[in-house]
Scaffold this active site. Structure first.
Site, PDB file in Angstrom:
ATOM      1  N   ASP A  11      -0.726  -5.465   5.743  1.00 33.34           N
ATOM      2  CA  ASP A  11      -1.716  -6.279   5.047  1.00 33.34           C
ATOM      3  C   ASP A  11      -1.480  -6.284   3.542  1.00 33.34           C
ATOM      4  O   ASP A  11      -0.850  -5.397   2.983  1.00 33.34           O
ATOM      5  CB  ASP A  11      -3.134  -5.766   5.347  1.00 33.34           C
ATOM      6  CG  ASP A  11      -3.380  -4.381   4.770  1.00 33.34           C
ATOM      7  OD1 ASP A  11      -2.469  -3.544   4.856  1.00 33.34           O
ATOM      8  OD2 ASP A  11      -4.471  -4.139   4.230  1.00 33.34           O
ATOM      9  N   GLU A  12      -2.008  -7.302   2.909  1.00 29.92           N
ATOM     10  CA  GLU A  12      -2.099  -7.403   1.452  1.00 29.92           C
ATOM     11  C   GLU A  12      -0.767  -7.116   0.740  1.00 29.92           C
ATOM     12  O   GLU A  12      -0.696  -6.358  -0.225  1.00 29.92           O
ATOM     13  CB  GLU A  12      -3.194  -6.457   0.940  1.00 29.92           C
ATOM     14  CG  GLU A  12      -4.573  -6.796   1.499  1.00 29.92           C
ATOM     15  CD  GLU A  12      -5.638  -5.821   1.070  1.00 29.92           C
ATOM     16  OE1 GLU A  12      -6.799  -6.253   0.901  1.00 29.92           O
ATOM     17  OE2 GLU A  12      -5.332  -4.623   0.904  1.00 29.92           O
ATOM     18  N   VAL A  13       0.299  -7.714   1.249  1.00 27.00           N
ATOM     19  CA  VAL A  13       1.609  -7.566   0.610  1.00 27.00           C
ATOM     20  C   VAL A  13       1.689  -8.530  -0.564  1.00 27.00           C
ATOM     21  O   VAL A  13       1.665  -9.757  -0.381  1.00 27.00           O
ATOM     22  CB  VAL A  13       2.754  -7.823   1.605  1.00 27.00           C
ATOM     23  CG1 VAL A  13       4.104  -7.642   0.915  1.00 27.00           C
ATOM     24  CG2 VAL A  13       2.643  -6.886   2.809  1.00 27.00           C
ATOM     25  N   HIS A  32       0.831  -1.213   0.000  1.00 31.77           N
ATOM     26  CA  HIS A  32       0.000   0.000   0.000  1.00 31.77           C
ATOM     27  C   HIS A  32       0.864   1.261   0.000  1.00 31.77           C
ATOM     28  O   HIS A  32       0.493   2.273   0.589  1.00 31.77           O
ATOM     29  CB  HIS A  32      -0.943   0.011   1.211  1.00 31.77           C
ATOM     30  CG  HIS A  32      -2.063  -0.972   1.098  1.00 31.77           C
ATOM     31  ND1 HIS A  32      -3.211  -0.731   0.370  1.00 31.77           N
ATOM     32  CD2 HIS A  32      -2.212  -2.224   1.620  1.00 31.77           C
ATOM     33  CE1 HIS A  32      -4.011  -1.769   0.456  1.00 31.77           C
ATOM     34  NE2 HIS A  32      -3.426  -2.707   1.202  1.00 31.77           N
TER      35      HIS A  32
END
Length: 457
Positions: free
Chosen positions: A248-250, A188
């Site tokens: 998160d969401e790597v 992100h």
């Protein structure tokens, strides 16, 4: 009993409630003749038992007591607390006890002893309260790295300068509200790249860079120097002990494509294990944050735990996935707490989801301690956070879409579980509170077909 208004000091310290100068004399007011009327309440005393504290904090004392016409103090009113934060909570409760009529406010003889079930009761709002950036924009204005916002924000006006952060923190402080920022890395972070060359990982197609970038490059020592300087500044501006570090969401695909990353992983004997690479990054970041002058605590999203990253014992794991699958998030809470970590739940409180009809029951029926685990595990649940993500929400609909549904979560996190297990019992309370918010000037959504007297033009 008739109650007059209260005054507050500019820093939020309550004074005793006094009649306003224009208040009519009791001698000129008619005395009711029915048995319910017991007299006039000319003032409400505020009794703060300890000196004021400057900023709210985790596990602060929010307990308070309200006594209106109690047996030991007939026809008197008092709000009592050990802390300024309890006084603020008591003042809000007192305001909700008042029932307006044509000429005054009525209040019943009352005794209340109140305190929250959970200390952690949060509302998340993108770039507002306070996930402060995402891939699309970096609005935080850093003195140390001004190009981050100069080149990463939507525009020069879509930013948070130091004075803006200070204003938000101060506004919250006076209301006993904490402001906890999230700086989500290593993913992100696309908006960071233009202002900090070399920070992000170049993605490759075959043997050549393809012009796109992925997560922060964990192989470069100077990137950790950058993070240390940035987080030193951030933690100096936000006074809360905790900071959310994200995680998160790597997406591992860019790391996998980059030959320099591959060489780095070979050197430290983690070839092919990109969860281990994430662990290298998170471990160094946590070490940086925990050793800053402010000695901050931190939260991470559940993926950090799910990916097997070895995290410090005092890390708070934020459970947010599986919002429509209660069995899954309950299993996650069990896994996190059985490993000994404190946790916060968001999975079942995504208010940004749009639905037709009465949708608040599902929020009210969610309980962050309703999972298979021991009592000691459940004590590791610090509370919860309701989320209003901003893809389709801006200043035009933020208040109406958030409230009063966020009040449902607020009651669940404040009141005891045995008193918050019935939607039918909660319905009149919620309807009354929605009408109260309208009367206070907030354009809040109806929860079902209904009418409030305040909603008359």
């Amino acid at each position: 009993m008739t109650v007059t208004s209260c005054k507050m000091l500019s820093r939020g310290t309550p004074r005793s409630c006094l009649p306003p100068p224009t208040s009519p004399s009791k001698k000129n007011q008619p005395w009711r003749k029915d048995n319910d009327f017991k007299g006039y309440l000319d003032s409400v005393k505020v009794n703060l038992l300890t000196p004021c504290e400057d900023y709210p904090y985790q596990d602060m004392d929010e307990h308070y007591e309200i006594k209106i016409d109690s047996p030991d103090a007939p026809r008197e009113g008092t709000i009592i607390s050990q802390s300024i934060w309890g006084i603020l909570r008591g003042l809000e409760t007192f305001s909700q006890l008042l029932v307006p009529d044509a000429s005054a406010f009525n209040v019943n003889s009352t005794q209340i002893m109140d305190f929250p079930r959970f200390a952690f009761r949060w509302v998340l709002r993108n770039s507002c309260s306070f996930k402060i950036y995402d891939d699309q924009s970096f609005p935080y204005v850093s003195d140390a790295f001004p190009d981050l916002s100069n080149m990463g924000s939507y525009s020069p006006s879509h930013v948070y300068r130091a004075k803006d952060v200070s204003a938000v923190v101060e506004y919250a402080r006076l209301r006993g509200i904490r402001v906890l920022p999230e700086f989500d890395t290593p993913g992100h972070t696309e908006s960071w790249g233009p202002g900090q060359p070399g920070l992000l990982t170049p993605c490759y197609k075959g043997s050549s860079p393809d012009g796109t970038f992925g997560p922060i490059d964990p192989s470069k020592d100077n990137n950790y120097d950058f993070l240390q300087t940035l987080f030193t500044e951030v933690t100096g501006r936000f006074p809360d002990h905790y900071i959310h570090l994200g995680g998160d969401e790597v997406n591992f695909s860019c790391w996998k494509s980059n030959p320099n990353i591959t060489d780095f992983m070979a050197k430290i004997n983690i070839t092919g294990d990109y969860s281990k690479l994430e662990q290298v990054y998170i471990t160094k970041l946590v070490d940086i944050v925990s050793n800053l002058p402010t000695k901050n605590g931190y939260l991470v999203w559940q993926e950090v735990f799910d990916n097997g990253v070895e995290i410090a014992n005092d890390t708070i794991v934020h459970v947010w996935k599986y919002e429509n699958v209660p069995v899954a998030w309950k299993h996650e809470l069990n896994q996190v707490t059985s490993a000994g970590y404190k946790t916060v739940l968001s999975s079942c409180w995504y208010l940004n989801y749009i639905s037709y009809g009465v949708d608040w029951h599902k929020y009210y029926e969610c309980d962050p301690q309703d999972f298979h685990g021991t009592d000691s595990q459940k004590q590791l649940v610090m509370g919860g956070e309701t989320c209003m993500w901003g893809e389709y929400v801006d200043r035009t609909n933020l208040i109406s879409r958030t409230w009063p549904r966020a009040s449902v979560v607020a009651e669940k996190l404040w009141s005891s579980s045995e008193h918050t297990n019935s939607t039918s019992e909660a319905t009149p309370r919620l309807e009354e509170h929605r009408c109260r918010l309208l009367a206070r000037g907030y354009d809040v959504e109806p929860l079902w077909p209904s009418f409030c007297s305040a909603d008359v033009y």
